[in-house]
Design a protein around this motif. Structure first.
Motif, PDB file in Angstrom:
ATOM      1  N   LEU A  11       0.825  -1.213   0.000  1.00 17.26           N
ATOM      2  CA  LEU A  11       0.000   0.000   0.000  1.00 17.26           C
ATOM      3  C   LEU A  11       0.857   1.259   0.000  1.00 17.26           C
ATOM      4  O   LEU A  11       0.499   2.261  -0.615  1.00 17.26           O
ATOM      5  N   LEU A  12       1.983   1.212   0.685  1.00 11.33           N
ATOM      6  CA  LEU A  12       2.859   2.378   0.766  1.00 11.33           C
ATOM      7  C   LEU A  12       3.715   2.557  -0.490  1.00 11.33           C
ATOM      8  O   LEU A  12       3.957   3.678  -0.921  1.00 11.33           O
ATOM      9  N   ALA A  13       4.192   1.459  -1.073  1.00 12.53           N
ATOM     10  CA  ALA A  13       5.141   1.545  -2.185  1.00 12.53           C
ATOM     11  C   ALA A  13       4.485   1.612  -3.559  1.00 12.53           C
ATOM     12  O   ALA A  13       5.024   2.244  -4.468  1.00 12.53           O
ATOM     13  N   ARG A  14       3.356   0.957  -3.720  1.00 13.30           N
ATOM     14  CA  ARG A  14       2.734   0.865  -5.054  1.00 13.30           C
ATOM     15  C   ARG A  14       2.538   2.228  -5.738  1.00 13.30           C
ATOM     16  O   ARG A  14       2.865   2.373  -6.918  1.00 13.30           O
ATOM     17  N   PRO A  15       2.031   3.266  -5.046  1.00 15.42           N
ATOM     18  CA  PRO A  15       1.844   4.548  -5.738  1.00 15.42           C
ATOM     19  C   PRO A  15       3.147   5.163  -6.258  1.00 15.42           C
ATOM     20  O   PRO A  15       3.121   5.969  -7.184  1.00 15.42           O
ATOM     21  N   LEU A  16       4.263   4.789  -5.675  1.00 13.10           N
ATOM     22  CA  LEU A  16       5.554   5.307  -6.136  1.00 13.10           C
ATOM     23  C   LEU A  16       6.110   4.495  -7.307  1.00 13.10           C
ATOM     24  O   LEU A  16       6.955   4.983  -8.051  1.00 13.10           O
ATOM     25  N   ILE A  17       5.659   3.257  -7.454  1.00 14.57           N
ATOM     26  CA  ILE A  17       6.177   2.373  -8.500  1.00 14.57           C
ATOM     27  C   ILE A  17       5.247   2.283  -9.705  1.00 14.57           C
ATOM     28  O   ILE A  17       5.704   2.236 -10.841  1.00 14.57           O
ATOM     29  N   VAL A  18       3.948   2.269  -9.469  1.00 16.22           N
ATOM     30  CA  VAL A  18       2.975   2.234 -10.565  1.00 16.22           C
ATOM     31  C   VAL A  18       2.283   3.592 -10.611  1.00 16.22           C
ATOM     32  O   VAL A  18       1.569   3.953  -9.688  1.00 16.22           O
ATOM     33  N   GLN A  19       2.540   4.324 -11.691  1.00 18.95           N
ATOM     34  CA  GLN A  19       1.939   5.644 -11.839  1.00 18.95           C
ATOM     35  C   GLN A  19       1.232   5.712 -13.189  1.00 18.95           C
ATOM     36  O   GLN A  19       1.821   5.366 -14.221  1.00 18.95           O
ATOM     37  N   ASP A  20      -0.004   6.114 -13.157  1.00 21.19           N
ATOM     38  CA  ASP A  20      -0.847   6.155 -14.361  1.00 21.19           C
ATOM     39  C   ASP A  20      -0.879   4.807 -15.072  1.00 21.19           C
ATOM     40  O   ASP A  20      -0.858   4.733 -16.303  1.00 21.19           O
ATOM     41  N   GLY A  21      -0.883   3.730 -14.282  1.00 20.24           N
ATOM     42  CA  GLY A  21      -0.966   2.387 -14.844  1.00 20.24           C
ATOM     43  C   GLY A  21       0.325   1.867 -15.441  1.00 20.24           C
ATOM     44  O   GLY A  21       0.355   0.786 -16.021  1.00 20.24           O
ATOM     45  N   LYS A  22       1.406   2.619 -15.319  1.00 14.53           N
ATOM     46  CA  LYS A  22       2.696   2.211 -15.897  1.00 14.53           C
ATOM     47  C   LYS A  22       3.736   2.064 -14.795  1.00 14.53           C
ATOM     48  O   LYS A  22       3.770   2.845 -13.847  1.00 14.53           O
ATOM     49  N   LEU A  23       4.614   1.075 -14.971  1.00 12.85           N
ATOM     50  CA  LEU A  23       5.698   0.868 -14.007  1.00 12.85           C
ATOM     51  C   LEU A  23       6.769   1.924 -14.160  1.00 12.85           C
ATOM     52  O   LEU A  23       7.115   2.318 -15.275  1.00 12.85           O
ATOM     53  N   THR A  24       7.288   2.373 -13.023  1.00 18.45           N
ATOM     54  CA  THR A  24       8.458   3.244 -13.019  1.00 18.45           C
ATOM     55  C   THR A  24       9.623   2.427 -12.469  1.00 18.45           C
ATOM     56  O   THR A  24       9.412   1.548 -11.629  1.00 18.45           O
ATOM     57  N   PRO A  25      10.834   2.676 -12.916  1.00 18.55           N
ATOM     58  CA  PRO A  25      11.983   1.879 -12.461  1.00 18.55           C
ATOM     59  C   PRO A  25      12.541   2.361 -11.124  1.00 18.55           C
ATOM     60  O   PRO A  25      13.707   2.713 -11.000  1.00 18.55           O
ATOM     61  N   ARG A  26      11.705   2.366 -10.106  1.00 21.59           N
ATOM     62  CA  ARG A  26      12.102   2.901  -8.804  1.00 21.59           C
ATOM     63  C   ARG A  26      12.333   1.796  -7.787  1.00 21.59           C
ATOM     64  O   ARG A  26      11.623   0.800  -7.753  1.00 21.59           O
ATOM     65  N   LEU A  27      13.301   2.040  -6.936  1.00 23.71           N
ATOM     66  CA  LEU A  27      13.540   1.214  -5.758  1.00 23.71           C
ATOM     67  C   LEU A  27      13.073   2.034  -4.563  1.00 23.71           C
ATOM     68  O   LEU A  27      13.543   3.156  -4.348  1.00 23.71           O
ATOM     69  N   VAL A  28      12.126   1.485  -3.810  1.00 26.53           N
ATOM     70  CA  VAL A  28      11.512   2.198  -2.696  1.00 26.53           C
ATOM     71  C   VAL A  28      11.958   1.563  -1.381  1.00 26.53           C
ATOM     72  O   VAL A  28      12.023   0.342  -1.259  1.00 26.53           O
ATOM     73  N   LEU A  29      12.255   2.405  -0.418  1.00 26.02           N
ATOM     74  CA  LEU A  29      12.656   1.976   0.919  1.00 26.02           C
ATOM     75  C   LEU A  29      11.592   2.409   1.917  1.00 26.02           C
ATOM     76  O   LEU A  29      11.170   3.568   1.920  1.00 26.02           O
ATOM     77  N   ILE A  30      11.167   1.472   2.759  1.00 21.44           N
ATOM     78  CA  ILE A  30      10.209   1.754   3.821  1.00 21.44           C
ATOM     79  C   ILE A  30      10.919   1.448   5.134  1.00 21.44           C
ATOM     80  O   ILE A  30      11.359   0.326   5.352  1.00 21.44           O
ATOM     81  N   ALA A  31      11.054   2.452   5.987  1.00 24.90           N
ATOM     82  CA  ALA A  31      11.771   2.292   7.260  1.00 24.90           C
ATOM     83  C   ALA A  31      10.784   2.322   8.423  1.00 24.90           C
ATOM     84  O   ALA A  31       9.818   3.089   8.419  1.00 24.90           O
ATOM     85  N   LEU A  32      11.053   1.466   9.420  1.00 20.67           N
ATOM     86  CA  LEU A  32      10.219   1.363  10.619  1.00 20.67           C
ATOM     87  C   LEU A  32      11.089   1.475  11.856  1.00 20.67           C
ATOM     88  O   LEU A  32      12.258   1.077  11.841  1.00 20.67           O
ATOM     89  N   ASP A  33      10.508   1.956  12.939  1.00 20.62           N
ATOM     90  CA  ASP A  33      11.256   2.028  14.183  1.00 20.62           C
ATOM     91  C   ASP A  33      11.134   0.710  14.956  1.00 20.62           C
ATOM     92  O   ASP A  33      10.568  -0.269  14.457  1.00 20.62           O
ATOM     93  N   ALA A  34      11.626   0.681  16.169  1.00 22.60           N
ATOM     94  CA  ALA A  34      11.646  -0.547  16.975  1.00 22.60           C
ATOM     95  C   ALA A  34      10.264  -1.029  17.370  1.00 22.60           C
ATOM     96  O   ALA A  34      10.086  -2.186  17.730  1.00 22.60           O
TER      97      ALA A  34
END
Length: 170
Positions: A11-34
């Protein structure tokens, strides 16, 4: 926001990778605390071409060592392991996991996203109910005294032991 399941990463990464129905060549990082609280979601690379090795240092340096404890990565594509073929990106993720562990960080999510859906190379159900991640903090405390405090597949199964996780059914 507490991250409870691998699907939360999608849910967090998809909007950054799929935009207007097309894939973008992005590597996304999601960071969490303890406590599995969301720290950040950021694009690490705009030119991901299926190889993680060149981005190990960028991923590790983007994680705040004072705050981040867990992290996930997401990128476009699919894993070929379902086809019975070895997948180099999974080996590269294991190498990243080892480097991260040396710094006290834990990789808990690796997601491949395409136009039609996603694949998870890690837990896709609730982390604190997934056998490989039994050391993670509990994020679903309201279930602690409930008969539902078992994996989702166990609740769906009839009284048999579920083959994927070994839990007894309802």
């Amino acid at each position: 926001m507490i991250i409870q399941a691998g699907f939360d990463f999608v849910l967090l990464a998809r909007p950054l990778i799929v935009q207007d129905g097309k894939l973008t060549p992005r590597l996304v990082l999601i960071a969490l605390d303890a406590e599995m609280q969301l720290d950040s979601v950021e694009v690490i690379a705009e030119d991901f071409a299926g190889c993680l090795d060149p981005f190990h240092d960028a991923v590790l340096s983007a994680l705040d060592r004072e705050y981040a404890r867990y992290f996930a990565i997401a990128h476009p594509g699919r894993f070929s392991v379902d086809c019975g073929c070895p997948d180099p990106v999974l080996d590269e993720a294991r190498a990243l996991e080892t480097k991260a562990a040396e710094r006290g960080l834990q990789l808990i999510g690796h997601i491949a996203i395409d136009e039609t859906g996603y694949m998870s190379a890690r837990a896709s159900m609730y982390f604190d109910q997934y056998p490989r991640h039994n050391d993670l903090p509990r994020t679903m405390l309201h279930w602690s005294h409930s008969k539902l405090d078992r994996c989702v597949c166990a609740r769906l199964a009839d009284a048999e032991v579920h083959p994927a996780c070994g839990a007894a059914g309802a």
